[in-house]
Design an enzyme around this catalytic site. Structure first.
Site, PDB file in Angstrom:
ATOM      1  N   GLU A 112     -39.668 -21.739   9.826  1.00 59.69           N
ATOM      2  CA  GLU A 112     -39.659 -21.593  11.285  1.00 59.69           C
ATOM      3  C   GLU A 112     -39.118 -22.853  11.933  1.00 59.69           C
ATOM      4  O   GLU A 112     -39.341 -23.957  11.433  1.00 59.69           O
ATOM      5  CB  GLU A 112     -41.087 -21.384  11.789  1.00 59.69           C
ATOM      6  N   ASP A 116     -45.326 -22.466  18.450  1.00 58.76           N
ATOM      7  CA  ASP A 116     -45.948 -22.764  19.741  1.00 58.76           C
ATOM      8  C   ASP A 116     -47.317 -22.091  19.805  1.00 58.76           C
ATOM      9  O   ASP A 116     -48.286 -22.634  19.310  1.00 58.76           O
ATOM     10  CB  ASP A 116     -45.073 -22.270  20.896  1.00 58.76           C
ATOM     11  N   ASP A 172     -33.034 -23.485  21.454  1.00 56.28           N
ATOM     12  CA  ASP A 172     -32.098 -23.230  22.541  1.00 56.28           C
ATOM     13  C   ASP A 172     -32.774 -23.106  23.901  1.00 56.28           C
ATOM     14  O   ASP A 172     -33.979 -22.935  24.007  1.00 56.28           O
ATOM     15  CB  ASP A 172     -31.339 -21.932  22.263  1.00 56.28           C
TER      16      ASP A 172
END
Length: 195
Positions: A112, A116, A172
């Site tokens: 990963e 979060d 991103d």
């Protein structure tokens, strides 16, 4: 990381105006990836290892990590979605691209970019355990403990980061800035505008 679709402000903004502090320098990223590769090589010696990259963000990390694993391994990818905005992940996960081959009996290492809330990873682990791998572990480049909603065991962690929205090295904002060779925080005021 989730993106803010169609946010014209951030799409056209020069990188120098978008970014705040550098969170992880390029050199530190590469050094830690080498260390993780050595740990994985040692821990999975003589085993049937499959590196499972979570698209799109983990591609950069996975490519560098795999080059630093000094034993044979396979690679496959999944794409999942659970986030509707920059800062809100619902935990309702959709699989957008599934694995190409069965994982039964294999040692699977989920790779990963960032963990979060943990909700997406939790779903992914439950889904994959149902496919009967020999083992299932996680390697996360970044962990953001300030956003965690559930506690998940992560065997390999690159860096713990502060509770900031970050871009670079695969992460991103509106599908941009993945190509940065380091990880940087987006200016807080811009994150607030994009939400």
């Amino acid at each position: 990381m989730p993106a803010a679709p169609g946010n014209r402000l951030t799409r056209l903004m020069p990188v120098k105006d978008l970014l705040g502090d550098t969170v992880v320098e390029a050199e530190a990223l590469q050094e830690r990836v080498r260390e993780l590769g050595a740990e994985i090589t040692r821990d999975y010696a003589g085993r049937d290892l499959l590196l499972l990259g979570v698209l799109k963000g983990a591609v950069f990390f996975l490519a560098d990590l795999m080059r630093n694993v000094d034993s044979p391994c396979e690679v496959d990818f999944m794409a999942v979605s659970s986030c509707g905005s920059l800062t809100d992940c619902s935990g309702v996960v959709r699989i957008l691209k599934d694995l190409d081959a069965p994982i039964e009996g294999k040692d699977v290492l989920i790779v990963e970019d960032i963990v979060d809330s943990g909700l997406t990873l939790n779903y992914l682990q439950r889904n994959l355990r149902g496919r009967n791998p020999r083992s299932l572990e996680v390697c996360a480049l970044l962990v953001n403990p300030g956003r965690a909603k559930i506690d998940l065991p992560i065997r390999y962690v690159g860096f713990e980061i502060p509770n900031r929205f970050v871009v670079g090295y695969g992460l991103d904002l509106d599908q941009r800035y993945r190509n940065l060779p380091y990880v940087a925080a987006v200016q807080d005021a811009l994150v607030a505008q994009a939400v």
